[in-house]
Enzyme design. Structure first.
Site, PDB file in Angstrom:
ATOM      1  N   CYS A 195       3.097 -60.051 -11.533  1.00 37.59           N
ATOM      2  CA  CYS A 195       3.691 -59.190 -10.527  1.00 37.59           C
ATOM      3  C   CYS A 195       2.784 -58.810  -9.367  1.00 37.59           C
ATOM      4  O   CYS A 195       3.272 -58.466  -8.300  1.00 37.59           O
ATOM      5  CB  CYS A 195       4.266 -57.941 -11.146  1.00 37.59           C
ATOM      6  SG  CYS A 195       6.038 -57.929 -10.829  1.00 37.59           S
TER       7      CYS A 195
HETATM    8  N1  GLN Z   1       8.608 -64.156 -14.085  1.00 34.09           N
HETATM    9  C1  GLN Z   1       7.203 -64.005 -14.329  1.00 34.09           C
HETATM   10  C2  GLN Z   1       6.919 -63.414 -15.686  1.00 34.09           C
HETATM   11  O1  GLN Z   1       7.760 -63.078 -16.438  1.00 34.09           O
HETATM   12  C3  GLN Z   1       6.541 -63.175 -13.255  1.00 34.09           C
HETATM   13  C4  GLN Z   1       7.060 -61.784 -13.228  1.00 34.09           C
HETATM   14  C5  GLN Z   1       6.669 -60.968 -12.044  1.00 34.09           C
HETATM   15  O2  GLN Z   1       6.293 -61.452 -10.987  1.00 34.09           O
HETATM   16  N2  GLN Z   1       6.829 -59.717 -12.169  1.00 34.09           N
HETATM   17  O3  GLN Z   1       5.824 -63.274 -16.042  1.00 34.09           O
END
Ligand code: GLN
Length: 232
Positions: free
Chosen positions: A2
């Protein structure tokens, strides 16, 4: 992931990049300032860097960055001129395990993904992916097609899944590449190198926001930014 961060420049310690800045990845793991999706990043973290021989080294975890006293003890003595690091907020339904934390690698590139994508549109990459997390499938797809075709690959993925969010950050020792596609990214070009980060890690007035749907390339020659064509 994230929130992610990349560095290309003079060798700096991992602690200086991730842990010490007033709003760095450590603080972003519990109090991000600009995150659009998710409140905190407690589902793991990872850092990858190139050593003096150009070998990609990684340290990844499925636990919160703020609780890792051993990493905090060692990070000041890990130094590199090319770093890709991230803290993770797992997308609903995705596995929480060290191999699902960025950065992913093909041995040449270290790559982080901030966003989400429908795994069904990436199923041909499943056999080569490090984890079943969407980001690992996307990384395997990007590695297979080559980083020089990053913009084209993302446009194809977005055509197959119009709801995809595709902020990528990748480094290979001499280059950083990053995209904005649905989330934030900022760049700080300093005297001794360039930082790319999901959000500024301090209040230095030189931070610049990257507009959405752009590709940024950092090399020893500087920073180049271009629009990803065929988009709004
Ligand atoms: N989809 C990715 C994960 O589950 C990244 C998530 C995100 O960027 N918050 O790790």
């Amino acid at each position: 992931m994230c929130r992610h961060l990349g560095w290309l420049g003079r060798p700096r310690s991992i602690a200086e990049l991730m842990l010490e800045p007033p709003y760095g990845l450590l603080v972003q793991s519990y109090a991000p300032r600009r995150q659009k999706y998710g409140l905190l990043n407690a589902d793991g973290w990872g850092v990858g860097f190139f050593d003096d021989d150009g070998v990609a080294r990684r340290w990844r975890s499925a636990t919160p960055l703020w609780g890792d006293a051993s990493f905090a003890s060692i990070a000041p003595v890990l130094r590199s001129g090319c770093v890709v690091a991230a803290v993770r907020s797992a997308t609903v339904g995705m596995p929480i395990e060290p191999s699902a934390s960025a950065p992913f690698t093909d041995g040449h590139w270290l790559l982080s993904h901030n966003g989400r994508v429908d795994r069904a549109v990436l199923d041909t990459a499943a056999a080569r992916a490090e984890s079943t997390v969407d980001s690992a499938l996307l990384a395997a797809t990007i590695f297979e097609r080559g980083l020089d075709r990053l913009g084209e690959t993302l446009r194809d993925v977005a055509a197959a899944d119009p709801d995809a969010r595709l902020n990528i950050l990748a480094g290979n020792g001499t280059r950083l590449l990053a995209t904005t596609w649905g989330d934030t990214l900022s760049v700080l070009a300093g005297d001794d190198g360039v930082v790319l980060a999901s959000e500024p890690y301090d209040d230095d007035p030189r931070w610049r926001d990257v507009p959405d749907r752009h590709l940024v390339e950092v090399t020893g020659a500087g920073v180049e930014m271009m629009a990803l064509e065929g988009t709004a």
